[in-house]
Design a protein around this motif. Structure first.
Motif, PDB file in Angstrom:
ATOM      1  N   VAL A 168       1.182  -2.752  12.454  1.00  8.16           N
ATOM      2  CA  VAL A 168       0.821  -1.399  12.033  1.00  8.16           C
ATOM      3  C   VAL A 168      -0.699  -1.338  11.918  1.00  8.16           C
ATOM      4  O   VAL A 168      -1.312  -2.227  11.323  1.00  8.16           O
ATOM      5  CB  VAL A 168       1.470  -1.065  10.670  1.00  8.16           C
ATOM      6  CG1 VAL A 168       1.043   0.313  10.193  1.00  8.16           C
ATOM      7  CG2 VAL A 168       2.987  -1.157  10.774  1.00  8.16           C
ATOM      8  N   GLU A 200      -5.966  -3.112   8.767  1.00  8.75           N
ATOM      9  CA  GLU A 200      -6.785  -1.937   8.512  1.00  8.75           C
ATOM     10  C   GLU A 200      -8.063  -2.115   9.307  1.00  8.75           C
ATOM     11  O   GLU A 200      -8.770  -3.091   9.115  1.00  8.75           O
ATOM     12  CB  GLU A 200      -7.150  -1.832   7.021  1.00  8.75           C
ATOM     13  CG  GLU A 200      -6.056  -1.275   6.160  1.00  8.75           C
ATOM     14  CD  GLU A 200      -6.454  -1.213   4.700  1.00  8.75           C
ATOM     15  OE1 GLU A 200      -7.674  -1.245   4.391  1.00  8.75           O
ATOM     16  OE2 GLU A 200      -5.542  -1.153   3.865  1.00  8.75           O
ATOM     17  N   ARG A 251       1.459  -8.145   9.191  1.00 10.74           N
ATOM     18  CA  ARG A 251       2.273  -7.021   9.632  1.00 10.74           C
ATOM     19  C   ARG A 251       1.412  -5.791   9.840  1.00 10.74           C
ATOM     20  O   ARG A 251       1.842  -4.821  10.441  1.00 10.74           O
ATOM     21  CB  ARG A 251       3.306  -6.672   8.561  1.00 10.74           C
ATOM     22  CG  ARG A 251       4.320  -7.759   8.315  1.00 10.74           C
ATOM     23  CD  ARG A 251       5.316  -7.273   7.262  1.00 10.74           C
ATOM     24  NE  ARG A 251       5.932  -8.411   6.598  1.00 10.74           N
ATOM     25  CZ  ARG A 251       6.511  -8.332   5.411  1.00 10.74           C
ATOM     26  NH1 ARG A 251       6.546  -7.188   4.756  1.00 10.74           N
ATOM     27  NH2 ARG A 251       7.051  -9.391   4.870  1.00 10.74           N
ATOM     28  N   ARG A 252       0.203  -5.854   9.287  1.00 11.50           N
ATOM     29  CA  ARG A 252      -0.596  -4.642   9.268  1.00 11.50           C
ATOM     30  C   ARG A 252      -2.070  -5.030   9.326  1.00 11.50           C
ATOM     31  O   ARG A 252      -2.465  -6.071   8.809  1.00 11.50           O
ATOM     32  CB  ARG A 252      -0.279  -3.931   7.957  1.00 11.50           C
ATOM     33  CG  ARG A 252      -0.986  -2.639   7.732  1.00 11.50           C
ATOM     34  CD  ARG A 252      -0.321  -1.907   6.557  1.00 11.50           C
ATOM     35  NE  ARG A 252      -1.253  -0.952   6.015  1.00 11.50           N
ATOM     36  CZ  ARG A 252      -2.067  -1.220   5.017  1.00 11.50           C
ATOM     37  NH1 ARG A 252      -2.059  -2.390   4.429  1.00 11.50           N
ATOM     38  NH2 ARG A 252      -2.907  -0.306   4.613  1.00 11.50           N
ATOM     39  N   GLU A 278       0.802  -1.233   0.000  1.00 11.08           N
ATOM     40  CA  GLU A 278       0.000   0.000   0.000  1.00 11.08           C
ATOM     41  C   GLU A 278       0.830   1.276   0.000  1.00 11.08           C
ATOM     42  O   GLU A 278       0.282   2.355   0.200  1.00 11.08           O
ATOM     43  CB  GLU A 278      -0.943   0.061   1.213  1.00 11.08           C
ATOM     44  CG  GLU A 278      -1.699  -1.203   1.487  1.00 11.08           C
ATOM     45  CD  GLU A 278      -3.030  -1.263   0.781  1.00 11.08           C
ATOM     46  OE1 GLU A 278      -3.611  -0.225   0.463  1.00 11.08           O
ATOM     47  OE2 GLU A 278      -3.484  -2.400   0.529  1.00 11.08           O
ATOM     48  N   ASP A 296      -3.816   0.807  10.569  1.00 10.34           N
ATOM     49  CA  ASP A 296      -4.390   1.923   9.821  1.00 10.34           C
ATOM     50  C   ASP A 296      -5.875   1.966  10.139  1.00 10.34           C
ATOM     51  O   ASP A 296      -6.532   0.926  10.210  1.00 10.34           O
ATOM     52  CB  ASP A 296      -4.158   1.749   8.317  1.00 10.34           C
ATOM     53  CG  ASP A 296      -2.706   2.042   7.961  1.00 10.34           C
ATOM     54  OD1 ASP A 296      -2.068   2.809   8.705  1.00 10.34           O
ATOM     55  OD2 ASP A 296      -2.203   1.488   6.972  1.00 10.34           O
ATOM     56  N   ALA A 301       9.340   1.168  11.868  1.00 10.34           N
ATOM     57  CA  ALA A 301       8.071   1.365  12.573  1.00 10.34           C
ATOM     58  C   ALA A 301       6.891   0.985  11.681  1.00 10.34           C
ATOM     59  O   ALA A 301       5.848   0.571  12.172  1.00 10.34           O
ATOM     60  CB  ALA A 301       7.946   2.805  13.035  1.00 10.34           C
ATOM     61  N   ARG A 302       7.047   1.115  10.361  1.00 10.99           N
ATOM     62  CA  ARG A 302       5.968   0.729   9.447  1.00 10.99           C
ATOM     63  C   ARG A 302       6.074  -0.724   9.017  1.00 10.99           C
ATOM     64  O   ARG A 302       5.335  -1.172   8.149  1.00 10.99           O
ATOM     65  CB  ARG A 302       5.950   1.637   8.206  1.00 10.99           C
ATOM     66  CG  ARG A 302       5.210   2.909   8.434  1.00 10.99           C
ATOM     67  CD  ARG A 302       4.181   3.316   7.376  1.00 10.99           C
ATOM     68  NE  ARG A 302       3.117   2.395   7.021  1.00 10.99           N
ATOM     69  CZ  ARG A 302       1.849   2.523   7.423  1.00 10.99           C
ATOM     70  NH1 ARG A 302       1.469   3.494   8.185  1.00 10.99           N
ATOM     71  NH2 ARG A 302       0.944   1.669   7.016  1.00 10.99           N
ATOM     72  N   ARG A 303       7.009  -1.433   9.577  1.00 14.13           N
ATOM     73  CA  ARG A 303       7.281  -2.842   9.251  1.00 14.13           C
ATOM     74  C   ARG A 303       7.750  -3.014   7.810  1.00 14.13           C
ATOM     75  O   ARG A 303       7.516  -4.034   7.181  1.00 14.13           O
ATOM     76  CB  ARG A 303       6.063  -3.739   9.534  1.00 14.13           C
ATOM     77  CG  ARG A 303       5.576  -3.728  10.966  1.00 14.13           C
ATOM     78  CD  ARG A 303       6.192  -4.771  11.903  1.00 14.13           C
ATOM     79  NE  ARG A 303       6.870  -5.901  11.315  1.00 14.13           N
ATOM     80  CZ  ARG A 303       6.473  -7.160  11.440  1.00 14.13           C
ATOM     81  NH1 ARG A 303       5.378  -7.448  12.093  1.00 14.13           N
ATOM     82  NH2 ARG A 303       7.192  -8.131  10.934  1.00 14.13           N
ATOM     83  N   GLN A 316      -4.074  -8.820   0.797  1.00 13.14           N
ATOM     84  CA  GLN A 316      -4.926  -8.114   1.762  1.00 13.14           C
ATOM     85  C   GLN A 316      -6.195  -8.931   1.948  1.00 13.14           C
ATOM     86  O   GLN A 316      -6.992  -9.091   1.039  1.00 13.14           O
ATOM     87  CB  GLN A 316      -5.268  -6.717   1.274  1.00 13.14           C
ATOM     88  CG  GLN A 316      -6.125  -5.973   2.283  1.00 13.14           C
ATOM     89  CD  GLN A 316      -6.546  -4.605   1.809  1.00 13.14           C
ATOM     90  OE1 GLN A 316      -5.724  -3.844   1.313  1.00 13.14           O
ATOM     91  NE2 GLN A 316      -7.824  -4.297   1.928  1.00 13.14           N
TER      92      GLN A 316
END
Ligand code: SF4
Ligand code: SF4
Lengths: 90, 370
Positions: free
Chosen positions: B223, B180, B177-178, A30, B225, A83-85, B112
């Motif tokens: 992370v 949303e 890792r993230r 992204e 979002d 920090a954002r991996r 995703q």
């Protein structure tokens, strides 16, 4: 980033030359992070083998610039990627 | 006519509107593209090449469910060949272990994964598909074993907002890792489901609080979002990073849109990739130029110091609520419609018995994914 830490680009994060804009970018989930000269020089050396200290030493020889200057200029940038991996550190 | 218009960074390719799920907040238009009007492999391949030449770096392969396309692996290969970063936006239903390995070989960069709920009861109810959650969790094991970088996309609304903390744990268990945390935005099918989906004000505040705390606690690991509940906010969301500045969207039948909901603005005219090169559409199509910059704005946006921060908010929302796509997004506290919208939101949120209106399937029979 500490001198003995070893940075690696994790899977899904890669360097790419953006022909349309004439710039190096870091492609990540992204995100496309535009790289300045020092950012690109550092990430180009990141190989998952050498430590941050070794990388800045190599660059300081290559560009004939003081090592602590290079470490200072790039440390914050690498920490932000971490920090954002977008960067793994071991 | 480039006049300082930057090239786009991201393209969302809606490969198909078909999907085994039928989420009541689906962003696909209520009038979906028929299966027989979907573009074939060759046209998509050309579109990917044109996109890369135009300056697109990130390609989001989406739908509907992109795994419903039999040629998905070929399309990923073509996109990588064109030099694009490839992100697959999927519910994982229809992804077998073999196909995931093929996608790996094809060079897929990132997955995703959508999450409808954190357990089978919630997820299958929201997705309208029994057994969906178990199939998703099975696919997650394969995704993990292959090592695909993973983002979890938790679409949050009144029914599942209380599952947020579990969703954060799940993301970590899956090795994402993230995550949303995306509160439903009211476009497409969601607009018809505001009674059923609208979170309460209390829920919205609590979610925000959890997100703030979790960001602190999980720093460097996960992370987060966050897309907050729009109707309960005082300022609107920044539109797409600016209309016609950052991204574009291609529908299954080849229409090129400035945003996925742009077809809800009746006076906009779109071009199709079958008829014109993508670059010409990006720079010259009237729909892209309609809301570029700030000249089109009226008051209160025109004299507002936030106008280059949020670009007056969402055009489709102004259209849907105020009936005028040029108006200030009614979410904004400066809009004369702000108060109405907030009381509407509270009414929607209080409609506790409202049933889901599930999205329907696009025309033509559904084929199995593989
Ligand atoms: S939102 Fe739900 S129904 Fe719509 S494409 Fe995604 S998974 Fe399918
Ligand atoms: S008045 Fe317009 S520009 Fe100002 S904050 Fe509201 S929506 Fe944004």
């Amino acid at each position: 980033m500490l001198a003995q830490e070893i940075p690696t680009l994790p899977r899904g994060v890669r360097l790419h030359y953006d022909k349309v804009r004439g710039k190096w970018v870091l492609l990540a989930p992204e995100r496309a992070v535009t790289l300045d000269q020092i950012g690109h020089a550092i990430l180009n050396e990141v190989d998952g083998q050498r430590s941050f200290g070794q990388i800045t030493t190599a660059l300081s020889e290559k560009y004939n610039a003081p090592q602590d200057q290079i470490a200072e200029d790039s440390g914050g940038f690498l920490d932000a990627l971490r920090a954002r991996r977008f960067l793994d550190v071991t | 006519m480039n006049r300082g218009v930057p090239p786009p960074i991201a393209m969302l390719a809606e490969l198909t509107h078909r999907c085994p799920l039928s989420c009541p907040y689906c962003s696909n238009p209520v009038e979906m593209a028929k299966q027989d009007s979907e573009m074939d492999t060759d046209i998509w391949t050309r579109v990917f090449e044109e996109a890369a030449a135009l300056g697109v770096l990130q390609l989001h392969l989406s739908g509907g469910e992109p795994a419903s396309r039999r040629d998905l692996v070929t399309l990923v290969k073509a996109a990588r060949q064109a030099g694009l970063y490839t992100n697959l936006i999927t519910s994982a239903i229809g992804l077998s272990e073999r196909r995931l390995h093929e996608l790996d070989e094809a060079g897929l960069d990132h997955i995703q994964l959508s999450l409808q709920g954190t357990d089978a009861v919630m997820a299958d109810k929201v997705g309208g598909y029994r057994g969906g959650f178990d199939r998703k969790m099975k696919a997650v094991e394969w995704i993990k074993a292959i090592g695909f970088p993973l983002t979890l996309n938790f679409v949050l609304h009144r029914h599942n907002a209380h599952q947020l903390l579990r969703a954060l744990e799940l993301a970590q268990e899956m090795g994402a890792r993230r995550i949303e945390v995306a509160t439903v935005q009211f476009h497409g099918w969601a607009l018809q489901n505001r009674d059923a989906l609208m979170p309460t004000r209390d829920q919205a505040q609590q979610v925000t609080q959890h997100v703030i705390e979790a960001r602190q606690a999980l720093k460097g690991e996960l992370v987060i979002d966050y897309v907050p509940a729009d109707y309960h906010d005082d300022y609107p969301k920044r539109c797409m990073g600016g209309w016609g500045t950052t991204g574009l969207n291609v529908t299954p039948d080849g229409q090129v849109l400035p945003c996925h909901a742009a077809q809800s603005i009746p006076h906009l005219q779109f071009d199709r990739v079958q008829d014109k090169p993508l670059a010409e559409i990006w720079y010259n199509n009237s729909a892209f130029n309609a809301y570029r910059g700030t000249e089109w704005m009226s008051e209160p946006c025109q004299s507002c110091d936030r106008k280059t921060i949020d670009f007056g908010g969402c055009r489709c929302q102004a259209m849907a609520i105020v009936g005028d796509a040029n108006a200030t997004d009614p979410v904004c506290i400066k809009s004369p419609h702000h108060k109405d919208l907030q009381s509407q939101a509270n009414q929607h949120a209080a409609s506790i018995d409202a049933p889901f209106v599930y999205r329907t399937a696009p025309g033509k029979t559904r084929e199995p994914a593989e």
